[in-house]
Design a protein around this motif. Structure first.
Motif, PDB file in Angstrom:
ATOM      1  N   GLY A   1       0.780  -1.233   0.000  1.00 59.95           N
ATOM      2  CA  GLY A   1       0.000   0.000   0.000  1.00 59.95           C
ATOM      3  C   GLY A   1       0.809   1.279   0.000  1.00 59.95           C
ATOM      4  O   GLY A   1       0.243   2.373   0.104  1.00 59.95           O
ATOM      5  N   TYR A   2       2.128   1.193  -0.124  1.00 59.01           N
ATOM      6  CA  TYR A   2       2.957   2.399  -0.162  1.00 59.01           C
ATOM      7  C   TYR A   2       2.990   2.995  -1.571  1.00 59.01           C
ATOM      8  O   TYR A   2       3.000   2.262  -2.555  1.00 59.01           O
ATOM      9  CB  TYR A   2       4.391   2.083   0.272  1.00 59.01           C
ATOM     10  CG  TYR A   2       4.527   1.687   1.718  1.00 59.01           C
ATOM     11  CD1 TYR A   2       4.512   2.638   2.732  1.00 59.01           C
ATOM     12  CD2 TYR A   2       4.683   0.352   2.084  1.00 59.01           C
ATOM     13  CE1 TYR A   2       4.628   2.285   4.068  1.00 59.01           C
ATOM     14  CE2 TYR A   2       4.800  -0.025   3.412  1.00 59.01           C
ATOM     15  CZ  TYR A   2       4.775   0.946   4.397  1.00 59.01           C
ATOM     16  OH  TYR A   2       4.882   0.577   5.716  1.00 59.01           O
ATOM     17  N   TYR A   3       3.016   4.323  -1.660  1.00 59.19           N
ATOM     18  CA  TYR A   3       3.264   4.976  -2.934  1.00 59.19           C
ATOM     19  C   TYR A   3       3.908   6.339  -2.696  1.00 59.19           C
ATOM     20  O   TYR A   3       3.721   6.954  -1.636  1.00 59.19           O
ATOM     21  CB  TYR A   3       1.992   5.116  -3.776  1.00 59.19           C
ATOM     22  CG  TYR A   3       0.960   6.092  -3.268  1.00 59.19           C
ATOM     23  CD1 TYR A   3       1.006   7.433  -3.620  1.00 59.19           C
ATOM     24  CD2 TYR A   3      -0.077   5.668  -2.437  1.00 59.19           C
ATOM     25  CE1 TYR A   3       0.049   8.338  -3.167  1.00 59.19           C
ATOM     26  CE2 TYR A   3      -1.039   6.558  -1.982  1.00 59.19           C
ATOM     27  CZ  TYR A   3      -0.976   7.888  -2.345  1.00 59.19           C
ATOM     28  OH  TYR A   3      -1.917   8.781  -1.894  1.00 59.19           O
TER      29      TYR A   3
ATOM     30  N   GLN B 279       1.214   5.644   2.818  1.00 57.17           N
ATOM     31  CA  GLN B 279       0.698   4.279   2.910  1.00 57.17           C
ATOM     32  C   GLN B 279      -0.815   4.425   2.992  1.00 57.17           C
ATOM     33  O   GLN B 279      -1.355   4.855   4.013  1.00 57.17           O
ATOM     34  CB  GLN B 279       1.216   3.512   4.114  1.00 57.17           C
ATOM     35  CG  GLN B 279       0.737   2.052   4.117  1.00 57.17           C
ATOM     36  CD  GLN B 279       1.270   1.241   5.263  1.00 57.17           C
ATOM     37  OE1 GLN B 279       1.436   1.763   6.370  1.00 57.17           O
ATOM     38  NE2 GLN B 279       1.531  -0.037   5.045  1.00 57.17           N
ATOM     39  N   GLY B 280      -1.491   4.092   1.886  1.00 55.25           N
ATOM     40  CA  GLY B 280      -2.907   4.401   1.795  1.00 55.25           C
ATOM     41  C   GLY B 280      -3.083   5.911   1.783  1.00 55.25           C
ATOM     42  O   GLY B 280      -2.475   6.625   0.990  1.00 55.25           O
ATOM     43  N   LYS B 281      -3.864   6.432   2.719  1.00 57.05           N
ATOM     44  CA  LYS B 281      -4.072   7.875   2.826  1.00 57.05           C
ATOM     45  C   LYS B 281      -3.154   8.515   3.869  1.00 57.05           C
ATOM     46  O   LYS B 281      -3.183   9.735   4.046  1.00 57.05           O
ATOM     47  CB  LYS B 281      -5.532   8.159   3.177  1.00 57.05           C
ATOM     48  CG  LYS B 281      -6.515   7.747   2.087  1.00 57.05           C
ATOM     49  CD  LYS B 281      -7.937   8.123   2.462  1.00 57.05           C
ATOM     50  CE  LYS B 281      -8.910   7.742   1.354  1.00 57.05           C
ATOM     51  NZ  LYS B 281     -10.307   8.092   1.697  1.00 57.05           N
ATOM     52  N   LYS B 282      -2.373   7.694   4.551  1.00 58.47           N
ATOM     53  CA  LYS B 282      -1.495   8.192   5.614  1.00 58.47           C
ATOM     54  C   LYS B 282      -0.165   8.667   5.037  1.00 58.47           C
ATOM     55  O   LYS B 282       0.498   7.947   4.306  1.00 58.47           O
ATOM     56  CB  LYS B 282      -1.244   7.090   6.638  1.00 58.47           C
ATOM     57  CG  LYS B 282      -0.278   7.475   7.739  1.00 58.47           C
ATOM     58  CD  LYS B 282       0.027   6.285   8.636  1.00 58.47           C
ATOM     59  CE  LYS B 282       1.084   6.635   9.680  1.00 58.47           C
ATOM     60  NZ  LYS B 282       1.441   5.441  10.502  1.00 58.47           N
ATOM     61  N   ILE B 283       0.232   9.894   5.389  1.00 60.71           N
ATOM     62  CA  ILE B 283       1.537  10.418   4.972  1.00 60.71           C
ATOM     63  C   ILE B 283       2.608   9.883   5.915  1.00 60.71           C
ATOM     64  O   ILE B 283       2.478   9.944   7.137  1.00 60.71           O
ATOM     65  CB  ILE B 283       1.546  11.955   5.003  1.00 60.71           C
ATOM     66  CG1 ILE B 283       0.576  12.526   3.969  1.00 60.71           C
ATOM     67  CG2 ILE B 283       2.956  12.478   4.715  1.00 60.71           C
ATOM     68  CD1 ILE B 283       0.508  14.042   3.977  1.00 60.71           C
TER      69      ILE B 283
END
Length: 230
Positions: free
Chosen positions: A143-145, A155-159
């Motif tokens: 889920g990292y981008y 990671q997902g919506k988490k910075i």
């Protein structure tokens, strides 16, 4: 023959996957060449044959005249070889009953009604590619981008909060994902002539792994590091 998978213009940068068994529609597209991208055709519903190759495309044109989109979703959920992060331009003969929940999961960018003007379709592709160019994201495992435009790791919506050096390093690795980035390149671009040592680099890598996971950045034979995309 299980599938017809044709690259019609292999010298161009942007790659579009057209999924349709509408031969008339496909032939019309083949006649209308666009210089800004190449078209590739997959002409049946055995989606598993695409496997991980699907991740090499920038945009997918999906002809949903036979309501195969749910099957497409189920196949790649099962094979786990695709993360539904490529924008889909959906073609339908009837757009009156739309399953928005499914479209959101599968990353539908636009819905167009068939029969469709080919110039309009190509304009939609151009707009989609322009959006991608201004909102570049490199996807990794778990889920990292990394958002290249915002220069932020998620990671997902988490910075994931990074120091300035960590951010520069992740950006460099993301811009060269799936390729070895040597110590020399890291020293030149991230440290920019400042005092550099393998110890200081390894210290930054360890902090990044603590913030992500142990396999996020991979060492390569004591020569450098690699970030692998999904």
């Amino acid at each position: 023959m299980d599938t017809i998978f044709i690259d019609t213009n292999d010298k161009k940068n942007k790659s579009i996957l057209v999924i349709s068994d509408d031969i008339i529609f496909i032939n019309e597209l083949k006649k209308k060449v666009n210089s800004n991208f190449k078209l590739n055709f997959f002409e049946n519903n055995k989606f598993y044959l695409l496997n991980s190759d699907i991740n090499s495309f920038d945009v997918i044109i999906f002809d949903n005249s036979k309501n195969d989109l749910k099957k497409f979703l189920d196949v790649f959920k099962l094979t786990k070889s695709y993360n539904f992060n490529i924008p889909i331009i959906l073609l339908k003969e009837d757009v009156s009953e739309d399953d928005l929940s499914l479209y959101k999961i599968i990353n539908v960018y636009s819905i167009l009604k068939k029969p469709i003007n080919k110039d309009f379709l190509f304009n939609t592709i151009e707009l989609c590619l322009n959006f991608l160019d201004s909102n570049k994201k490199v996807q990794f495992e778990n889920g990292y981008y990394f958002d290249l435009t915002r220069e932020e790791l998620f990671q997902g919506k988490k910075i994931i909060k990074l120091t300035r050096t960590e951010k520069k390093l992740v950006k460099l690795l993301a811009e060269n994902s799936n390729s070895l980035v040597t110590y020399e390149e890291i020293s030149s671009i991230v440290w920019k002539g400042k005092v550099f040592s393998i110890y200081s680099l390894r210290n930054v890598i360890n902090h990044l792994r603590e913030k992500t996971d142990d396999t996020f950045i991979r060492n390569f034979s004591n020569r450098g590091y690699i970030l692998n995309t999904i």
